[in-house]
Design a protein around this motif. Structure first.
Motif, PDB file in Angstrom:
ATOM      1  N   GLU A  92       9.161  20.147  -3.003  1.00  0.00           N
ATOM      2  CA  GLU A  92       7.917  19.416  -3.269  1.00  0.00           C
ATOM      3  C   GLU A  92       8.020  17.944  -2.900  1.00  0.00           C
ATOM      4  O   GLU A  92       7.064  17.350  -2.407  1.00  0.00           O
ATOM      5  CB  GLU A  92       7.511  19.593  -4.728  1.00  0.00           C
ATOM      6  N   VAL A  93       9.188  17.343  -3.131  1.00  0.00           N
ATOM      7  CA  VAL A  93       9.394  15.946  -2.735  1.00  0.00           C
ATOM      8  C   VAL A  93       9.316  15.843  -1.214  1.00  0.00           C
ATOM      9  O   VAL A  93       8.657  14.951  -0.674  1.00  0.00           O
ATOM     10  CB  VAL A  93      10.744  15.401  -3.269  1.00  0.00           C
ATOM     11  N   GLU A  94       9.953  16.768  -0.511  1.00  0.00           N
ATOM     12  CA  GLU A  94       9.896  16.769   0.957  1.00  0.00           C
ATOM     13  C   GLU A  94       8.454  16.899   1.441  1.00  0.00           C
ATOM     14  O   GLU A  94       8.047  16.213   2.381  1.00  0.00           O
ATOM     15  CB  GLU A  94      10.749  17.897   1.524  1.00  0.00           C
ATOM     16  N   ARG A  95       7.688  17.766   0.812  1.00  0.00           N
ATOM     17  CA  ARG A  95       6.284  17.955   1.191  1.00  0.00           C
ATOM     18  C   ARG A  95       5.491  16.655   0.989  1.00  0.00           C
ATOM     19  O   ARG A  95       4.709  16.254   1.859  1.00  0.00           O
ATOM     20  CB  ARG A  95       5.669  19.089   0.370  1.00  0.00           C
ATOM     21  N   SER A  96       5.709  16.011  -0.133  1.00  0.00           N
ATOM     22  CA  SER A  96       5.009  14.751  -0.405  1.00  0.00           C
ATOM     23  C   SER A  96       5.392  13.670   0.591  1.00  0.00           C
ATOM     24  O   SER A  96       4.540  12.917   1.072  1.00  0.00           O
ATOM     25  CB  SER A  96       5.305  14.269  -1.828  1.00  0.00           C
ATOM     26  N   LEU A  97       6.679  13.573   0.906  1.00  0.00           N
ATOM     27  CA  LEU A  97       7.128  12.570   1.864  1.00  0.00           C
ATOM     28  C   LEU A  97       6.541  12.822   3.253  1.00  0.00           C
ATOM     29  O   LEU A  97       6.160  11.882   3.948  1.00  0.00           O
ATOM     30  CB  LEU A  97       8.653  12.540   1.919  1.00  0.00           C
ATOM     31  N   THR A  98       6.449  14.074   3.643  1.00  0.00           N
ATOM     32  CA  THR A  98       5.840  14.418   4.933  1.00  0.00           C
ATOM     33  C   THR A  98       4.386  13.975   4.961  1.00  0.00           C
ATOM     34  O   THR A  98       3.926  13.385   5.947  1.00  0.00           O
ATOM     35  CB  THR A  98       5.958  15.934   5.201  1.00  0.00           C
ATOM     36  N   GLU A  99       3.660  14.228   3.885  1.00  0.00           N
ATOM     37  CA  GLU A  99       2.258  13.808   3.803  1.00  0.00           C
ATOM     38  C   GLU A  99       2.128  12.287   3.882  1.00  0.00           C
ATOM     39  O   GLU A  99       1.147  11.773   4.410  1.00  0.00           O
ATOM     40  CB  GLU A  99       1.624  14.318   2.518  1.00  0.00           C
ATOM     41  N   LEU A 100       3.117  11.572   3.349  1.00  0.00           N
ATOM     42  CA  LEU A 100       3.101  10.112   3.376  1.00  0.00           C
ATOM     43  C   LEU A 100       3.640   9.544   4.689  1.00  0.00           C
ATOM     44  O   LEU A 100       3.566   8.338   4.919  1.00  0.00           O
ATOM     45  CB  LEU A 100       3.937   9.560   2.212  1.00  0.00           C
ATOM     46  N   GLY A 101       4.218  10.408   5.527  1.00  0.00           N
ATOM     47  CA  GLY A 101       4.792   9.949   6.781  1.00  0.00           C
ATOM     48  C   GLY A 101       6.099   9.208   6.611  1.00  0.00           C
ATOM     49  O   GLY A 101       6.442   8.331   7.399  1.00  0.00           O
ATOM     50  N   ILE A 102       6.852   9.571   5.581  1.00  0.00           N
ATOM     51  CA  ILE A 102       8.121   8.911   5.274  1.00  0.00           C
ATOM     52  C   ILE A 102       9.262   9.893   5.531  1.00  0.00           C
ATOM     53  O   ILE A 102       9.226  11.036   5.085  1.00  0.00           O
ATOM     54  CB  ILE A 102       8.165   8.458   3.801  1.00  0.00           C
ATOM     55  N   GLN A 143       0.832  -1.206   0.000  1.00  0.00           N
ATOM     56  CA  GLN A 143       0.000   0.000   0.000  1.00  0.00           C
ATOM     57  C   GLN A 143       0.866   1.255   0.000  1.00  0.00           C
ATOM     58  O   GLN A 143       0.574   2.219  -0.703  1.00  0.00           O
ATOM     59  CB  GLN A 143      -0.949   0.014   1.184  1.00  0.00           C
ATOM     60  N   LEU A 144       1.933   1.227   0.787  1.00  0.00           N
ATOM     61  CA  LEU A 144       2.849   2.365   0.818  1.00  0.00           C
ATOM     62  C   LEU A 144       3.513   2.542  -0.547  1.00  0.00           C
ATOM     63  O   LEU A 144       3.637   3.668  -1.041  1.00  0.00           O
ATOM     64  CB  LEU A 144       3.907   2.179   1.904  1.00  0.00           C
ATOM     65  N   ALA A 145       3.907   1.461  -1.161  1.00  0.00           N
ATOM     66  CA  ALA A 145       4.524   1.534  -2.493  1.00  0.00           C
ATOM     67  C   ALA A 145       3.568   2.172  -3.488  1.00  0.00           C
ATOM     68  O   ALA A 145       3.978   3.027  -4.286  1.00  0.00           O
ATOM     69  CB  ALA A 145       4.942   0.145  -2.966  1.00  0.00           C
ATOM     70  N   ASP A 146       2.299   1.798  -3.432  1.00  0.00           N
ATOM     71  CA  ASP A 146       1.295   2.400  -4.320  1.00  0.00           C
ATOM     72  C   ASP A 146       1.153   3.891  -4.073  1.00  0.00           C
ATOM     73  O   ASP A 146       1.052   4.679  -5.016  1.00  0.00           O
ATOM     74  CB  ASP A 146      -0.064   1.716  -4.147  1.00  0.00           C
ATOM     75  N   ARG A 147       1.155   4.281  -2.804  1.00  0.00           N
ATOM     76  CA  ARG A 147       1.018   5.708  -2.469  1.00  0.00           C
ATOM     77  C   ARG A 147       2.241   6.505  -2.930  1.00  0.00           C
ATOM     78  O   ARG A 147       2.113   7.628  -3.432  1.00  0.00           O
ATOM     79  CB  ARG A 147       0.777   5.876  -0.976  1.00  0.00           C
ATOM     80  N   VAL A 148       3.421   5.917  -2.797  1.00  0.00           N
ATOM     81  CA  VAL A 148       4.644   6.596  -3.241  1.00  0.00           C
ATOM     82  C   VAL A 148       4.645   6.724  -4.766  1.00  0.00           C
ATOM     83  O   VAL A 148       4.994   7.779  -5.306  1.00  0.00           O
ATOM     84  CB  VAL A 148       5.909   5.871  -2.738  1.00  0.00           C
ATOM     85  N   ARG A 149       4.243   5.675  -5.455  1.00  0.00           N
ATOM     86  CA  ARG A 149       4.184   5.744  -6.924  1.00  0.00           C
ATOM     87  C   ARG A 149       3.183   6.812  -7.379  1.00  0.00           C
ATOM     88  O   ARG A 149       3.438   7.536  -8.344  1.00  0.00           O
ATOM     89  CB  ARG A 149       3.837   4.379  -7.510  1.00  0.00           C
ATOM     90  N   ALA A 150       2.058   6.914  -6.701  1.00  0.00           N
ATOM     91  CA  ALA A 150       1.065   7.943  -7.041  1.00  0.00           C
ATOM     92  C   ALA A 150       1.638   9.339  -6.802  1.00  0.00           C
ATOM     93  O   ALA A 150       1.449  10.246  -7.623  1.00  0.00           O
ATOM     94  CB  ALA A 150      -0.217   7.736  -6.239  1.00  0.00           C
ATOM     95  N   ALA A 151       2.342   9.511  -5.697  1.00  0.00           N
ATOM     96  CA  ALA A 151       2.974  10.801  -5.412  1.00  0.00           C
ATOM     97  C   ALA A 151       4.026  11.119  -6.466  1.00  0.00           C
ATOM     98  O   ALA A 151       4.124  12.260  -6.943  1.00  0.00           O
ATOM     99  CB  ALA A 151       3.599  10.788  -4.016  1.00  0.00           C
ATOM    100  N   ASP A 152       4.808  10.112  -6.855  1.00  0.00           N
ATOM    101  CA  ASP A 152       5.836  10.303  -7.875  1.00  0.00           C
ATOM    102  C   ASP A 152       5.207  10.753  -9.197  1.00  0.00           C
ATOM    103  O   ASP A 152       5.689  11.685  -9.836  1.00  0.00           O
ATOM    104  CB  ASP A 152       6.615   9.002  -8.074  1.00  0.00           C
ATOM    105  N   GLU A 153       4.125  10.114  -9.574  1.00  0.00           N
ATOM    106  CA  GLU A 153       3.450  10.479 -10.822  1.00  0.00           C
ATOM    107  C   GLU A 153       2.978  11.933 -10.778  1.00  0.00           C
ATOM    108  O   GLU A 153       3.160  12.685 -11.736  1.00  0.00           O
ATOM    109  CB  GLU A 153       2.269   9.545 -11.053  1.00  0.00           C
ATOM    110  N   SER A 154       2.402  12.322  -9.657  1.00  0.00           N
ATOM    111  CA  SER A 154       1.935  13.694  -9.499  1.00  0.00           C
ATOM    112  C   SER A 154       3.096  14.687  -9.529  1.00  0.00           C
ATOM    113  O   SER A 154       3.025  15.728 -10.189  1.00  0.00           O
ATOM    114  CB  SER A 154       1.169  13.825  -8.185  1.00  0.00           C
ATOM    115  N   LEU A 155       4.177  14.359  -8.826  1.00  0.00           N
ATOM    116  CA  LEU A 155       5.355  15.227  -8.819  1.00  0.00           C
ATOM    117  C   LEU A 155       5.924  15.386 -10.222  1.00  0.00           C
ATOM    118  O   LEU A 155       6.285  16.489 -10.637  1.00  0.00           O
ATOM    119  CB  LEU A 155       6.426  14.652  -7.884  1.00  0.00           C
ATOM    120  N   ARG A 156       5.999  14.302 -10.954  1.00  0.00           N
ATOM    121  CA  ARG A 156       6.554  14.358 -12.308  1.00  0.00           C
ATOM    122  C   ARG A 156       5.684  15.193 -13.247  1.00  0.00           C
ATOM    123  O   ARG A 156       6.200  15.930 -14.086  1.00  0.00           O
ATOM    124  CB  ARG A 156       6.762  12.950 -12.855  1.00  0.00           C
ATOM    125  N   LYS A 157       4.366  15.091 -13.097  1.00  0.00           N
ATOM    126  CA  LYS A 157       3.465  15.879 -13.944  1.00  0.00           C
ATOM    127  C   LYS A 157       3.612  17.368 -13.658  1.00  0.00           C
ATOM    128  O   LYS A 157       3.542  18.186 -14.570  1.00  0.00           O
ATOM    129  CB  LYS A 157       2.018  15.463 -13.710  1.00  0.00           C
TER     130      LYS A 157
END
Length: 73
Positions: free
Chosen positions: A38-48, A11-25
Motif C-alpha cells: 500500500e505504501v508503494e501504491r501511494s508513492l507511485t500515485e504521488l510520483g515518488i 505541497q509535496l510534503a502536504d500530499r505525503v502527510r495526507a497519504a500517510d494519514e490515510s495509510l495509517r487509518k
C-alpha cells in the motif's frame, strides 16, 4: 502517530502527510508486508521513488503505529 516529512516542496510534503494519514487509518496494525504494498501504491500515485529499504521502514512504522521521519530528496 504521524510522519514528519522533510522536503523543500511544501505541497509535496502536504500530499505525503495526507497519504500517510490515510495509510495509517486503513493499515495500522496489519502485517508489514501488506502495508509495504500500500505504501508503494501511494508513492507511485504521488510520483515518488524511494529505496525499498525506506519504503519498508515507513511501512513498519505504520504497522506499529509509531511516529516516523521521512526525508525526501
Amino acid at each position: 502517530m504521524h510522519t514528519t516529512v522533510t522536503t523543500d516542496d511544501a505541497q509535496l510534503a502536504d500530499r505525503v502527510r495526507a497519504a500517510d494519514e490515510s495509510l495509517r487509518k486503513s493499515f495500522a496494525a496489519l502485517p508489514v508486508d501488506d502495508v509495504v504494498v500500500e505504501v508503494e501504491r501511494s508513492l507511485t500515485e504521488l510520483g515518488i521513488d524511494l529505496p525499498a529499504s525506506t519504503v519498508r521502514e515507513w511501512a513498519q512504522h505504520i504497522s506499529d503505529r509509531a511516529d516516523y521521519e521521512l526525508t525526501l530528496p
